[in-house]
Design a protein around this motif. Structure first.
Motif, PDB file in Angstrom:
ATOM      1  N   ILE A   5       0.818  -1.211   0.000  1.00  0.00           N
ATOM      2  CA  ILE A   5       0.000   0.000   0.000  1.00  0.00           C
ATOM      3  C   ILE A   5       0.852   1.262   0.000  1.00  0.00           C
ATOM      4  O   ILE A   5       0.430   2.326  -0.473  1.00  0.00           O
ATOM      5  CB  ILE A   5      -0.969  -0.011   1.222  1.00  0.00           C
ATOM      6  CG1 ILE A   5      -2.038   1.089   1.093  1.00  0.00           C
ATOM      7  CG2 ILE A   5      -0.195   0.117   2.523  1.00  0.00           C
ATOM      8  CD1 ILE A   5      -3.019   0.873   0.002  1.00  0.00           C
ATOM      9  N   ARG A   6       2.116   1.167   0.489  1.00  0.00           N
ATOM     10  CA  ARG A   6       3.005   2.335   0.539  1.00  0.00           C
ATOM     11  C   ARG A   6       3.422   2.795  -0.848  1.00  0.00           C
ATOM     12  O   ARG A   6       3.887   3.926  -1.015  1.00  0.00           O
ATOM     13  CB  ARG A   6       4.251   2.024   1.383  1.00  0.00           C
ATOM     14  CG  ARG A   6       3.951   1.830   2.864  1.00  0.00           C
ATOM     15  CD  ARG A   6       5.124   1.266   3.623  1.00  0.00           C
ATOM     16  NE  ARG A   6       5.482  -0.081   3.184  1.00  0.00           N
ATOM     17  CZ  ARG A   6       6.367  -0.865   3.789  1.00  0.00           C
ATOM     18  NH1 ARG A   6       6.984  -0.432   4.885  1.00  0.00           N
ATOM     19  NH2 ARG A   6       6.635  -2.069   3.326  1.00  0.00           N
ATOM     20  N   PRO A  85      -8.058 -12.935 -12.910  1.00  0.00           N
ATOM     21  CA  PRO A  85      -8.587 -12.081 -11.830  1.00  0.00           C
ATOM     22  C   PRO A  85      -9.403 -10.895 -12.331  1.00  0.00           C
ATOM     23  O   PRO A  85     -10.176 -10.320 -11.561  1.00  0.00           O
ATOM     24  CB  PRO A  85      -7.325 -11.611 -11.090  1.00  0.00           C
ATOM     25  CG  PRO A  85      -6.196 -11.848 -12.042  1.00  0.00           C
ATOM     26  CD  PRO A  85      -6.583 -13.029 -12.868  1.00  0.00           C
ATOM     27  N   ASN A  86      -9.260 -10.549 -13.617  1.00  0.00           N
ATOM     28  CA  ASN A  86     -10.047  -9.439 -14.172  1.00  0.00           C
ATOM     29  C   ASN A  86     -11.547  -9.743 -14.158  1.00  0.00           C
ATOM     30  O   ASN A  86     -12.377  -8.832 -14.198  1.00  0.00           O
ATOM     31  CB  ASN A  86      -9.606  -9.128 -15.601  1.00  0.00           C
ATOM     32  CG  ASN A  86      -9.813 -10.300 -16.546  1.00  0.00           C
ATOM     33  OD1 ASN A  86      -9.313 -11.402 -16.300  1.00  0.00           O
ATOM     34  ND2 ASN A  86     -10.527 -10.087 -17.623  1.00  0.00           N
ATOM     35  N   LEU A  87     -11.924 -11.038 -14.089  1.00  0.00           N
ATOM     36  CA  LEU A  87     -13.340 -11.410 -14.070  1.00  0.00           C
ATOM     37  C   LEU A  87     -13.973 -11.257 -12.683  1.00  0.00           C
ATOM     38  O   LEU A  87     -15.190 -11.355 -12.529  1.00  0.00           O
ATOM     39  CB  LEU A  87     -13.516 -12.854 -14.552  1.00  0.00           C
ATOM     40  CG  LEU A  87     -13.112 -13.139 -16.003  1.00  0.00           C
ATOM     41  CD1 LEU A  87     -13.414 -14.584 -16.350  1.00  0.00           C
ATOM     42  CD2 LEU A  87     -13.818 -12.201 -16.967  1.00  0.00           C
ATOM     43  N   LEU A 128      -8.630  -1.518  -6.316  1.00  0.00           N
ATOM     44  CA  LEU A 128      -7.236  -1.259  -5.942  1.00  0.00           C
ATOM     45  C   LEU A 128      -6.414  -2.545  -5.945  1.00  0.00           C
ATOM     46  O   LEU A 128      -5.327  -2.611  -6.527  1.00  0.00           O
ATOM     47  CB  LEU A 128      -7.206  -0.614  -4.549  1.00  0.00           C
ATOM     48  CG  LEU A 128      -5.850  -0.506  -3.851  1.00  0.00           C
ATOM     49  CD1 LEU A 128      -5.001   0.530  -4.549  1.00  0.00           C
ATOM     50  CD2 LEU A 128      -6.044  -0.132  -2.372  1.00  0.00           C
ATOM     51  N   PHE A 129      -6.937  -3.596  -5.314  1.00  0.00           N
ATOM     52  CA  PHE A 129      -6.186  -4.842  -5.179  1.00  0.00           C
ATOM     53  C   PHE A 129      -6.301  -5.713  -6.427  1.00  0.00           C
ATOM     54  O   PHE A 129      -5.311  -6.308  -6.868  1.00  0.00           O
ATOM     55  CB  PHE A 129      -6.676  -5.616  -3.953  1.00  0.00           C
ATOM     56  CG  PHE A 129      -5.623  -6.481  -3.327  1.00  0.00           C
ATOM     57  CD1 PHE A 129      -4.918  -6.057  -2.222  1.00  0.00           C
ATOM     58  CD2 PHE A 129      -5.328  -7.731  -3.859  1.00  0.00           C
ATOM     59  CE1 PHE A 129      -3.940  -6.862  -1.646  1.00  0.00           C
ATOM     60  CE2 PHE A 129      -4.359  -8.541  -3.298  1.00  0.00           C
ATOM     61  CZ  PHE A 129      -3.653  -8.096  -2.179  1.00  0.00           C
ATOM     62  N   THR A 130      -7.522  -5.815  -7.006  1.00  0.00           N
ATOM     63  CA  THR A 130      -7.681  -6.702  -8.167  1.00  0.00           C
ATOM     64  C   THR A 130      -6.923  -6.167  -9.377  1.00  0.00           C
ATOM     65  O   THR A 130      -6.444  -6.954 -10.198  1.00  0.00           O
ATOM     66  CB  THR A 130      -9.159  -6.918  -8.517  1.00  0.00           C
ATOM     67  OG1 THR A 130      -9.821  -5.672  -8.650  1.00  0.00           O
ATOM     68  CG2 THR A 130      -9.855  -7.734  -7.459  1.00  0.00           C
ATOM     69  N   GLU A 131      -6.792  -4.848  -9.501  1.00  0.00           N
ATOM     70  CA  GLU A 131      -5.990  -4.296 -10.601  1.00  0.00           C
ATOM     71  C   GLU A 131      -4.535  -4.724 -10.470  1.00  0.00           C
ATOM     72  O   GLU A 131      -3.853  -4.990 -11.465  1.00  0.00           O
ATOM     73  CB  GLU A 131      -6.098  -2.770 -10.619  1.00  0.00           C
ATOM     74  CG  GLU A 131      -7.408  -2.274 -11.229  1.00  0.00           C
ATOM     75  CD  GLU A 131      -7.625  -0.780 -11.039  1.00  0.00           C
ATOM     76  OE1 GLU A 131      -6.678  -0.096 -10.584  1.00  0.00           O
ATOM     77  OE2 GLU A 131      -8.741  -0.312 -11.318  1.00  0.00           O
ATOM     78  N   TYR A 132      -4.054  -4.796  -9.226  1.00  0.00           N
ATOM     79  CA  TYR A 132      -2.701  -5.293  -8.988  1.00  0.00           C
ATOM     80  C   TYR A 132      -2.594  -6.769  -9.366  1.00  0.00           C
ATOM     81  O   TYR A 132      -1.640  -7.183 -10.046  1.00  0.00           O
ATOM     82  CB  TYR A 132      -2.317  -5.104  -7.515  1.00  0.00           C
ATOM     83  CG  TYR A 132      -1.104  -5.900  -7.115  1.00  0.00           C
ATOM     84  CD1 TYR A 132       0.179  -5.478  -7.465  1.00  0.00           C
ATOM     85  CD2 TYR A 132      -1.231  -7.106  -6.424  1.00  0.00           C
ATOM     86  CE1 TYR A 132       1.300  -6.227  -7.122  1.00  0.00           C
ATOM     87  CE2 TYR A 132      -0.125  -7.857  -6.075  1.00  0.00           C
ATOM     88  CZ  TYR A 132       1.144  -7.416  -6.426  1.00  0.00           C
ATOM     89  OH  TYR A 132       2.252  -8.173  -6.103  1.00  0.00           O
ATOM     90  N   ILE A 154       1.492  -6.113   1.750  1.00  0.00           N
ATOM     91  CA  ILE A 154       1.558  -5.138   2.839  1.00  0.00           C
ATOM     92  C   ILE A 154       0.316  -4.264   2.734  1.00  0.00           C
ATOM     93  O   ILE A 154       0.131  -3.542   1.752  1.00  0.00           O
ATOM     94  CB  ILE A 154       2.836  -4.271   2.763  1.00  0.00           C
ATOM     95  CG1 ILE A 154       4.082  -5.168   2.754  1.00  0.00           C
ATOM     96  CG2 ILE A 154       2.877  -3.269   3.906  1.00  0.00           C
ATOM     97  CD1 ILE A 154       4.240  -6.038   3.997  1.00  0.00           C
ATOM     98  N   ILE A 155      -0.531  -4.368   3.742  1.00  0.00           N
ATOM     99  CA  ILE A 155      -1.841  -3.704   3.672  1.00  0.00           C
ATOM    100  C   ILE A 155      -2.065  -2.812   4.890  1.00  0.00           C
ATOM    101  O   ILE A 155      -1.392  -2.955   5.915  1.00  0.00           O
ATOM    102  CB  ILE A 155      -2.976  -4.738   3.587  1.00  0.00           C
ATOM    103  CG1 ILE A 155      -3.001  -5.607   4.854  1.00  0.00           C
ATOM    104  CG2 ILE A 155      -2.836  -5.598   2.334  1.00  0.00           C
ATOM    105  CD1 ILE A 155      -4.254  -6.433   5.031  1.00  0.00           C
TER     106      ILE A 155
END
Length: 453
Positions: A5-6, A85-87, A128-132, A154-155
């Motif tokens: 997240i940093r 994961p895009n689905l 935020l996370f799924t795009e990663y 790291i969240i």
């Protein structure tokens, strides 16, 4: 390198901590082994999960358990597909049924308490996370990420008040979205069952035929048809005639419209007076085209660009409709290419992509029954595609299906019933998307300190 997240643009509130996800939750903690296999399992695979929910798990006996059935699920676990994961194929398991097992195509996240679980669910399933996860997924036809990427992430960990607020809000949105999804599934199942009863199994007609062959009067035969249509007993119909006379009269009128005799037409038993036609005599395929350019935002003169990924009603691309294939909500579309070839959809307004086709009708009055007929045949279409590397819908097979067509009164009656259900489904679907949008906007604002609890 795992998610951190940093490395994002967020400025976390001072009272939030940074933690490694694997230090506060477990990833793929429990696995099913051959030694520990029970007599049966309830199995969830990738094909049965859509955004936020899964269909009824497959009940499998011990000798039917596939090698991929490994992930043991417990209360307050949630699963996210590691494949494509895009689905966004994920779901929260609030109360796990006995022997609930997920495929190894899922990553299972387990927490010590429900508040933490709902927070992690809202974070990991956020854009935020799924795009990663999409970014780091391996290439190929079915890109996938390593579950360790979630474990090592790291969240941010909120303070107690924010954790409780996010958890409760996440659960509220999830339950509301799940309820609307279930309502839509029920509406679809009711209409599909009605179509099968009227136009495939001919239950009201057969009820009349049986009553007459048993020596009953025409009036009694029509009562038998009313029972077949409504699912009510004679006693319940009598009560209905007293409490809801208009509903009873409508039911009687519908029952009267069904023929009293079955005849053979081209080797097929059908109600007397009804037609039998190859589907190819009633429809034609109009393949979609790829637009020259698309926009992530809907600008003036633009319509949604409908792709396979947007068949649930969430549109991420928009384009102008000039020289492209446009559809309205009652137009039927079919997926022609790819792993889900043969999938049937309806209830969209926009421009269809190049892997889809619009089903043009010679008679627009038939749109409701043809859609339901194709949904009735959907599994057969998908099981009999052409092509090896890339599956394609077999148009010849579809065109050769024989369809039975009733008189205009019953067509209009069924179309009215389906149209009312479809409009409710579209309304619920739009509400789901609105809820998802609101939910997805909430977490980034909390992470930035724009909202304080």
């Amino acid at each position: 390198m795992a998610f951190d997240i940093r490395e994002t643009a967020f400025k976390l509130p001072e009272n939030w901590k940074l933690v490694r996800l694997g230090d506060i939750a477990k990833v793929n903690e429990k696995s099913l082994t051959k030694k520990s296999q029970p007599d049966f399992i309830r199995y969830i695979d990738i094909s049965s999960v859509s955004t936020g929910a899964f269909d009824t798990p497959k009940l499998l006996k011990k000798d039917e358990i596939p090698s991929r059935a490994k992930r043991i699920l417990r209360n307050n676990d949630f699963i996210i597909s590691t494949v494509r994961p895009n689905l966004k194929q994920f779901s929260f398991i609030e109360e796990a049924q006995e022997n609930l097992i997920a495929s190894t195509g899922f990553c299972v996240i387990s927490s010590n308490n429900s508040k933490l679980a709902w927070y992690l669910y809202s974070l990991i399933t956020s854009d935020l996370f799924t795009e990663y996860l999409v970014k780091i997924a391996d290439g190929g036809a079915y890109p996938a990420f390593n579950p360790k990427e979630i474990e090592d992430a790291i969240i941010p960990l909120p303070d107690k008040d924010n954790l409780e607020f996010i958890s409760d809000t996440s659960r509220f949105f999830h339950k509301k979205i799940q309820l609307n999804t279930q309502i839509n599934q029920t509406l679809e199942q009711i209409v599909q069952a009605l179509f099968k009863s009227w136009f495939v199994d001919f239950e009201p007609v057969r009820a009349k035929v049986q009553a007459l062959s048993d020596g009953m009067s025409l009036e009694q035969a029509e009562l038998a048809a009313m029972q077949a249509i409504s699912g009510k007993t004679l006693e319940e119909l009598t009560a209905l005639s007293q409490t809801q006379p208009d509903r009873y009269a409508e039911l009687a009128e519908t029952a009267k419209a069904f023929p009293c005799e079955m005849v053979e037409v081209d080797g097929v038993d059908v109600p007397k007076g009804w037609e039998v036609k190859p589907l190819g005599d009633l429809i034609s395929f109009v393949k979609g085209k790829k637009p020259k350019s698309v926009s992530p935002k809907q600008e003036e003169n633009m319509l949604p660009h409908i792709l396979t990924s947007s068949l649930e009603g969430k549109y991420n691309e928009f384009c102008e409709s000039n020289k492209l294939v446009t559809i309205e909500y009652h137009n039927i579309i079919m997926l022609m290419d790819g792993s889900n070839s043969g999938r049937i959809a309806i209830g969209h307004n926009g421009v269809i992509g190049s892997t889809l086709a619009k089903i043009n009708l010679d008679n627009n009055k038939l749109w409701a029954v043809i859609y339901q007929f194709l949904k009735h045949k959907e599994a057969d279409i998908q099981a009999n595609t052409t092509g090896t590397t890339i599956p394609h819908t077999d148009k010849n097979r579809v065109n050769n299906y024989l369809m039975v067509i009733s008189d205009n009164f019953l067509l209009e009656k069924f179309t009215e019933l389906f149209d009312n259900s479809l409009l409710k489904i579209i309304s619920n679907r739009n509400q789901i998307i609105s809820l998802e949008t609101t939910r997805d906007l909430l977490l980034p604002r909390l992470l930035n300190g724009e909202i304080n609890v």
